[in-house]
Design a protein around this motif. Structure first.
Motif, PDB file in Angstrom:
ATOM      1  N   ASP A 275       0.833  -1.198   0.000  1.00 47.00           N
ATOM      2  CA  ASP A 275       0.000   0.000   0.000  1.00 47.00           C
ATOM      3  C   ASP A 275       0.872   1.255   0.000  1.00 47.00           C
ATOM      4  O   ASP A 275       0.626   2.219  -0.747  1.00 47.00           O
ATOM      5  N   ALA A 276       1.922   1.254   0.827  1.00 41.69           N
ATOM      6  CA  ALA A 276       2.831   2.409   0.889  1.00 41.69           C
ATOM      7  C   ALA A 276       3.591   2.572  -0.420  1.00 41.69           C
ATOM      8  O   ALA A 276       3.790   3.698  -0.901  1.00 41.69           O
ATOM      9  N   LEU A 277       4.014   1.466  -1.017  1.00 43.80           N
ATOM     10  CA  LEU A 277       4.726   1.534  -2.291  1.00 43.80           C
ATOM     11  C   LEU A 277       3.828   2.095  -3.384  1.00 43.80           C
ATOM     12  O   LEU A 277       4.244   2.968  -4.163  1.00 43.80           O
ATOM     13  N   CYS A 278       2.600   1.603  -3.453  1.00 44.23           N
ATOM     14  CA  CYS A 278       1.665   2.101  -4.466  1.00 44.23           C
ATOM     15  C   CYS A 278       1.359   3.588  -4.254  1.00 44.23           C
ATOM     16  O   CYS A 278       1.153   4.338  -5.220  1.00 44.23           O
ATOM     17  N   GLY A 279       1.345   4.022  -2.999  1.00 46.46           N
ATOM     18  CA  GLY A 279       1.144   5.440  -2.708  1.00 46.46           C
ATOM     19  C   GLY A 279       2.288   6.284  -3.240  1.00 46.46           C
ATOM     20  O   GLY A 279       2.074   7.370  -3.797  1.00 46.46           O
ATOM     21  N   ALA A 280       3.522   5.781  -3.081  1.00 41.38           N
ATOM     22  CA  ALA A 280       4.682   6.502  -3.606  1.00 41.38           C
ATOM     23  C   ALA A 280       4.636   6.560  -5.126  1.00 41.38           C
ATOM     24  O   ALA A 280       4.936   7.592  -5.734  1.00 41.38           O
ATOM     25  N   VAL A 281       4.253   5.464  -5.750  1.00 44.12           N
ATOM     26  CA  VAL A 281       4.154   5.427  -7.217  1.00 44.12           C
ATOM     27  C   VAL A 281       3.082   6.406  -7.691  1.00 44.12           C
ATOM     28  O   VAL A 281       3.270   7.130  -8.667  1.00 44.12           O
ATOM     29  N   ALA A 282       1.953   6.446  -6.991  1.00 44.86           N
ATOM     30  CA  ALA A 282       0.863   7.355  -7.376  1.00 44.86           C
ATOM     31  C   ALA A 282       1.312   8.808  -7.322  1.00 44.86           C
ATOM     32  O   ALA A 282       0.956   9.621  -8.187  1.00 44.86           O
ATOM     33  N   SER A 283       2.127   9.146  -6.323  1.00 40.10           N
ATOM     34  CA  SER A 283       2.581  10.529  -6.190  1.00 40.10           C
ATOM     35  C   SER A 283       3.538  10.917  -7.307  1.00 40.10           C
ATOM     36  O   SER A 283       3.658  12.094  -7.652  1.00 40.10           O
ATOM     37  N   ALA A 284       4.238   9.925  -7.882  1.00 38.54           N
ATOM     38  CA  ALA A 284       5.196  10.200  -8.958  1.00 38.54           C
ATOM     39  C   ALA A 284       4.583  10.033 -10.339  1.00 38.54           C
ATOM     40  O   ALA A 284       5.215  10.376 -11.343  1.00 38.54           O
ATOM     41  N   ARG A 285       3.357   9.528 -10.388  1.00 36.68           N
ATOM     42  CA  ARG A 285       2.742   9.228 -11.684  1.00 36.68           C
ATOM     43  C   ARG A 285       2.595  10.465 -12.565  1.00 36.68           C
ATOM     44  O   ARG A 285       2.693  10.379 -13.788  1.00 36.68           O
ATOM     45  N   GLN A 286       2.398  11.622 -11.957  1.00 40.25           N
ATOM     46  CA  GLN A 286       2.208  12.842 -12.749  1.00 40.25           C
ATOM     47  C   GLN A 286       3.461  13.231 -13.502  1.00 40.25           C
ATOM     48  O   GLN A 286       3.409  13.976 -14.495  1.00 40.25           O
ATOM     49  N   TYR A 287       4.622  12.713 -13.038  1.00 45.53           N
ATOM     50  CA  TYR A 287       5.883  13.055 -13.702  1.00 45.53           C
ATOM     51  C   TYR A 287       6.350  11.983 -14.672  1.00 45.53           C
ATOM     52  O   TYR A 287       7.415  12.114 -15.265  1.00 45.53           O
ATOM     53  N   ALA A 288       5.574  10.899 -14.808  1.00 44.24           N
ATOM     54  CA  ALA A 288       6.008   9.782 -15.635  1.00 44.24           C
ATOM     55  C   ALA A 288       6.272  10.247 -17.064  1.00 44.24           C
ATOM     56  O   ALA A 288       5.435  10.874 -17.709  1.00 44.24           O
ATOM     57  N   GLY A 289       7.477   9.965 -17.522  1.00 49.44           N
ATOM     58  CA  GLY A 289       7.834  10.316 -18.892  1.00 49.44           C
ATOM     59  C   GLY A 289       8.283  11.738 -19.092  1.00 49.44           C
ATOM     60  O   GLY A 289       8.685  12.116 -20.192  1.00 49.44           O
ATOM     61  N   VAL A 290       8.251  12.561 -18.034  1.00 48.36           N
ATOM     62  CA  VAL A 290       8.685  13.956 -18.154  1.00 48.36           C
ATOM     63  C   VAL A 290      10.216  13.991 -18.175  1.00 48.36           C
ATOM     64  O   VAL A 290      10.867  13.477 -17.283  1.00 48.36           O
ATOM     65  N   LYS A 291      10.807  14.596 -19.170  1.00 46.21           N
ATOM     66  CA  LYS A 291      12.260  14.625 -19.308  1.00 46.21           C
ATOM     67  C   LYS A 291      12.856  15.780 -18.503  1.00 46.21           C
ATOM     68  O   LYS A 291      12.238  16.837 -18.359  1.00 46.21           O
ATOM     69  N   PRO A 292      14.058  15.581 -17.934  1.00 42.92           N
ATOM     70  CA  PRO A 292      14.714  16.688 -17.204  1.00 42.92           C
ATOM     71  C   PRO A 292      15.073  17.820 -18.148  1.00 42.92           C
ATOM     72  O   PRO A 292      15.379  17.607 -19.314  1.00 42.92           O
ATOM     73  N   ARG A 293      15.022  19.035 -17.611  1.00 44.02           N
ATOM     74  CA  ARG A 293      15.354  20.198 -18.438  1.00 44.02           C
ATOM     75  C   ARG A 293      16.867  20.371 -18.541  1.00 44.02           C
ATOM     76  O   ARG A 293      17.573  20.080 -17.635  1.00 44.02           O
TER      77      ARG A 293
END
Length: 293
Positions: A275-293
């Protein structure tokens, strides 16, 4: 008179179920036959100890390995070594009627040595999430605690179904299993299965070993959206990554610490870690595939 006879037949049937012979196949494909439910058990992994308590058979344990510390009453059980090096002489003195082993962790040569002494050894596997409820049910059969084991396994499966994560966005996750050497996990391990379940991409998931060693350069190249480790690694693991601001997870401070006792042990508490792992993944999902500037 008929009712009395029926009652006696039912009672006899129940007695045979509780105390009769048990026959099954363990995770290695070996047949395990017991004349009656196990009463004196040596458990060679912490999660086996925890699961025996979960199904109501904790009082049957006469020997354990180090780090078998949950629940707290398990700490009073005699030690027989650790999961890789256990003392055969101590085990002999305990006279168990069943030894429960960890297929992926205990040395097979030592298990066969114990079998050569006449002990029955059942091997349990912990590589897949679905094996956790399967193992609970197996322990219930081996100890005659079938109803309680079924309840615990059913609760596990019901909660697991409720944890189904979102499918939108697949963040890249680096799991730091250890710091020196830098170790991670592949898909061929329970934690690797957890990463997939939570909908993240493990850049080292295809490695053949369960706990591959990697370099910092390889992690930089993978550009993970989040980095996850556990309290087992220590409190300073996050600080060590601060020099590598080119990693998206570091730049966004997406560094998460989980409880090792939860995410590393194939027990009912694993769902807390999942549950904690999935919570961490959910928080990072918005950045999935976003390339560093």
């Amino acid at each position: 008179m008929f009712r009395v006879m029926l009652f006696l037949l039912l009672a006899l049937s129940s007695s045979l179920t509780a105390f009769g012979a048990i026959s099954l196949v363990d995770a290695s494909g070996r047949p395990i036959v017991l004349d009656q439910p196990a009463r004196r058990i040596v458990a060679l992994a912490p999660d086996i100890v925890e699961n025996l308590y979960a199904v109501g058979a904790g009082e049957r344990i006469v020997g354990r390995v180090s780090y078998s510390d949950y629940p707290s009453q398990a700490e009073s059980i005699p030690l027989v070594g650790d999961y890789q090096r256990f003392n055969a002489e101590v085990i002999l003195s305990l006279q168990p009627d069943l030894i429960l082993a960890w297929l992926e962790g205990n040395p097979e040569a030592e298990l066969r040595r114990l079998e050569s002494f006449g002990f029955k050894v059942a091997r349990l596997s912990t590589k897949r999430i679905e094996q956790i409820p399967d193992n609970l049910r197996l322990l219930g059969r081996l100890t005659g605690m079938v109803p309680e084991a079924e309840r615990v396994a059913d609760r596990f499966e019901a909660r697991l179904r409720g944890l189904k994560p979102e499918s939108k966005g697949v963040p890249t996750l680096f799991y730091q299993l250890w710091d020196n050497p830098l170790l991670t996990v592949s898909d061929d391990a329970l934690i690797g299965q957890a990463i997939k379940f939570c909908g993240a991409h493990n850049p080292f998931g295809g490695r053949p070993e369960a706990a591959p060693q990697v370099s910092v350069e390889a992690v930089i190249s993978a550009a993970p959206d989040l980095i996850v480790s556990t309290d087992e690694v220590g409190v300073a693991w996050q600080t060590r990554w601060l020099n590598w601001q080119m990693i998206p997870a570091v730049r966004r401070n997406a560094l998460y610490t989980l409880s090792a006792d939860h995410i590393h042990r194939a027990t009912p508490r694993f769902l807390d870690g999942l549950d904690a792992l999935c919570g961490a993944v959910a928080s990072a999902r918005q950045y999935a595939g976003v390339k560093p500037r």
